[in-house]
Design a protein around this motif. Structure first.
Motif, short mmCIF file in Angstrom:
data_model
loop_
_atom_site.label_atom_id
_atom_site.label_comp_id
_atom_site.label_asym_id
_atom_site.label_seq_id
_atom_site.Cartn_x
_atom_site.Cartn_y
_atom_site.Cartn_z
N ALA A 1 24.02 42.86 36.67
CA ALA A 1 22.80 42.15 36.25
C ALA A 1 23.11 40.76 35.69
O ALA A 1 22.32 39.83 35.87
N GLY A 2 24.24 40.63 35.03
CA GLY A 2 24.58 39.34 34.45
C GLY A 2 25.52 38.50 35.30
O GLY A 2 26.09 37.51 34.83
N THR A 3 25.66 38.88 36.56
CA THR A 3 26.60 38.21 37.45
C THR A 3 25.95 37.00 38.14
O THR A 3 24.77 37.02 38.49
N ASP A 4 26.75 35.97 38.33
CA ASP A 4 26.31 34.81 39.11
C ASP A 4 26.62 35.12 40.58
O ASP A 4 27.77 34.97 41.03
N LEU A 5 25.61 35.55 41.32
CA LEU A 5 25.83 35.97 42.70
C LEU A 5 26.29 34.84 43.60
O LEU A 5 26.95 35.07 44.62
N GLU A 6 25.94 33.61 43.25
CA GLU A 6 26.34 32.49 44.08
C GLU A 6 27.86 32.36 44.16
O GLU A 6 28.41 31.93 45.17
N THR A 7 28.53 32.73 43.07
CA THR A 7 29.99 32.65 43.05
C THR A 7 30.66 33.99 43.35
O THR A 7 31.80 34.03 43.79
N THR A 8 29.94 35.09 43.10
CA THR A 8 30.54 36.42 43.26
C THR A 8 30.32 37.01 44.65
O THR A 8 31.24 37.59 45.24
N LEU A 9 29.11 36.86 45.20
CA LEU A 9 28.79 37.48 46.48
C LEU A 9 29.51 36.76 47.61
O LEU A 9 29.34 35.57 47.82
N ASP A 10 30.31 37.50 48.33
CA ASP A 10 31.07 36.96 49.46
C ASP A 10 30.83 37.85 50.68
O ASP A 10 31.47 38.89 50.84
N PRO A 11 29.90 37.45 51.55
CA PRO A 11 29.60 38.27 52.73
C PRO A 11 30.82 38.53 53.60
O PRO A 11 30.95 39.61 54.19
N TRP A 12 31.72 37.56 53.68
CA TRP A 12 32.93 37.73 54.49
C TRP A 12 33.81 38.84 53.91
O TRP A 12 34.42 39.62 54.64
N MET A 13 33.87 38.94 52.57
CA MET A 13 34.64 40.01 51.94
C MET A 13 34.04 41.37 52.29
O MET A 13 34.78 42.31 52.63
N LEU A 14 32.72 41.49 52.21
CA LEU A 14 32.07 42.74 52.55
C LEU A 14 32.28 43.10 54.02
O LEU A 14 32.54 44.27 54.35
N ALA A 15 32.19 42.10 54.88
CA ALA A 15 32.39 42.34 56.31
C ALA A 15 33.83 42.74 56.60
O ALA A 15 34.08 43.67 57.39
N PHE A 16 34.77 42.07 55.95
CA PHE A 16 36.18 42.40 56.18
C PHE A 16 36.49 43.81 55.70
O PHE A 16 37.19 44.56 56.38
N PHE A 17 35.98 44.17 54.53
CA PHE A 17 36.25 45.51 54.00
C PHE A 17 35.68 46.58 54.93
O PHE A 17 36.31 47.61 55.17
N THR A 18 34.49 46.32 55.47
CA THR A 18 33.89 47.26 56.42
C THR A 18 34.75 47.41 57.66
O THR A 18 35.01 48.53 58.14
N LEU A 19 35.21 46.28 58.19
CA LEU A 19 36.05 46.30 59.39
C LEU A 19 37.37 47.02 59.11
O LEU A 19 37.83 47.83 59.93
N ALA A 20 37.98 46.74 57.95
CA ALA A 20 39.24 47.39 57.60
C ALA A 20 39.05 48.90 57.46
O ALA A 20 39.93 49.69 57.85
N THR A 21 37.92 49.32 56.91
CA THR A 21 37.63 50.75 56.77
C THR A 21 37.51 51.40 58.14
O THR A 21 38.05 52.49 58.38
N LEU A 22 36.81 50.75 59.05
CA LEU A 22 36.65 51.28 60.41
C LEU A 22 38.00 51.38 61.12
O LEU A 22 38.28 52.36 61.83
N LEU A 23 38.84 50.36 60.94
CA LEU A 23 40.15 50.37 61.59
C LEU A 23 41.05 51.47 61.03
O LEU A 23 41.76 52.15 61.78
N SER A 24 41.02 51.65 59.70
CA SER A 24 41.84 52.71 59.09
C SER A 24 41.35 54.08 59.53
O SER A 24 42.16 54.99 59.78
N PHE A 25 40.05 54.23 59.66
CA PHE A 25 39.48 55.49 60.14
C PHE A 25 39.92 55.76 61.58
O PHE A 25 40.37 56.88 61.90
N ALA A 26 39.83 54.76 62.43
CA ALA A 26 40.21 54.92 63.84
C ALA A 26 41.71 55.20 63.97
O ALA A 26 42.13 56.05 64.78
N ALA A 27 42.52 54.51 63.17
CA ALA A 27 43.98 54.71 63.24
C ALA A 27 44.36 56.12 62.78
O ALA A 27 45.21 56.78 63.39
N ALA A 28 43.72 56.57 61.69
CA ALA A 28 44.01 57.92 61.19
C ALA A 28 43.61 58.97 62.23
O ALA A 28 44.34 59.96 62.45
N TRP A 29 42.50 58.77 62.87
CA TRP A 29 42.04 59.72 63.90
C TRP A 29 42.99 59.69 65.10
O TRP A 29 43.34 60.74 65.65
N GLY A 30 43.42 58.51 65.50
CA GLY A 30 44.35 58.41 66.62
C GLY A 30 45.66 59.14 66.33
O GLY A 30 46.19 59.85 67.19
#
Length: 319
Positions: free
Chosen positions: A59-88
């Protein structure tokens, strides 16, 4: 900074978190707390204190400096890759009945408790804010991917119930952690000030979160059953605590991440297998004993692997 100073300052970040886990083990062993306490405290944390911690942290965060869409996208991609690698890997080296449990144990981290606690210890309120933003991605991706892999290898003797997707979606959209993030977002966007008395009360209540949660993790650990499925347990644990955080963090560095964003993502990647994995595996008829073994081993390993990982990243000047 001298090497020994970097190492000691790293211990100051990680050891308090894992010390609380071992305290939980001791309290349960000496019967100062019982399973009824653990169940009640866990519900209090999940439904009350942890959402409060996230709400006031965001609630007290400055989202302009904290919110990083690229970080969220990268983390999602990394999660998908780790999931696929573990399954493989599971397709090649793990017996079919154990593959669902193996994959879930190898990619699903305890970000909501251990990752958040480490982020708070390393970066304070800024770490909580970054972790809170990532938790939305974590809750959605971990739940959906776990259901997919566990349903794929669901034993036939469970009656072929299939997957109740309506229940899963309802579970996600009513998750108290997601609701806390959504509730805090307007306050952060419009910079709405909160009364001092409310903030102080919230801080008191939220301060219960990490000690209670970490003690409960320790109290639920059991090493007695580790002998069963030892090789599979070790393989999944090494994947979760060594391979996934190492590869994902190297990819994050290559993608240009440094500082708090890299640090918090590493802590999330390096978190031990989530306790929620046991609940989901049992509910879907998979091997809950193997799941419990992986949770126990990764949690015990985390005190070493996370400390070494933070030390190396700090030594390299990346975080």
């Amino acid at each position: 900074m001298p090497l020994i100073d970097i190492f000691l300052s790293t211990l100051n970040i990680t050891l308090p978190v894992f010390a609380m886990v071992f305290i939980g083990i001791g309290l349960k062993r000496f019967r100062w707390i019982d399973q009824a306490f653990v169940d009640t405290a866990s519900k209090l944390v999940f439904r009350g204190t942890l959402p409060t911690l996230l709400f006031f942290g965001l609630a007290g965060t400055d989202l302009e400096t904290t919110l990083d869409p690229w970080m969220l996208a990268f983390f999602t991609l990394a999660t998908l890759l780790s999931f696929a690698a573990a399954w493989g890997w599971a397709l090649l080296r793990v017996r079919r009945p154990l593959r669902g449990v193996y994959v879930q144990g190898a990619f699903r981290g305890n970000c909501g408790i251990v990752g958040l606690a480490l982020a708070a210890g390393m970066y304070g309120d800024a770490g909580i804010s970054l972790a809170g933003l990532l938790l939305g991605v974590v809750i959605l991706s971990y739940n959906v991917l776990s259901v997919i892999v566990l349903a794929t290898y669901q034993p036939r003797e469970t009656g072929g119930r299939g997957v109740d997707w309506a229940h899963i979606v309802r579970h996600i959209v009513t998750n108290p952690l997601i609701l806390a993030v959504l509730a805090a977002t307007p306050f952060a966007i419009f910079e709405v000030p909160l009364p001092d008395w409310l903030t102080t009360t919230g801080d008191y209540f939220a301060s219960l979160t990490l000690p209670l949660a970490l003690i409960c993790i320790g109290a639920t650990l059991s090493t007695r059953a580790l002998r069963k499925g030892y090789r599979t347990t070790v393989s999944a644990s090494l994947a979760k605590m060594v391979v996934v955080p190492a590869v994902a963090t190297l990819l994050a560095v290559a993608a240009g991440f440094t500082g708090p964003a890299l640090g918090v993502m590493f802590l999330f990647f390096a978190s031990p297998t989530a306790a929620a994995a046991f609940v989901m595996a049992k509910a879907m008829g998979n091997d809950e004993t193997l799941t419990a073994n992986i949770i126990a081993m990764t949690t015990l390993m985390a005190s070493v692997t996370v400390t070494l990982g933070v030390f190396v990243l700090r030594l390299a000047g990346l975080i």
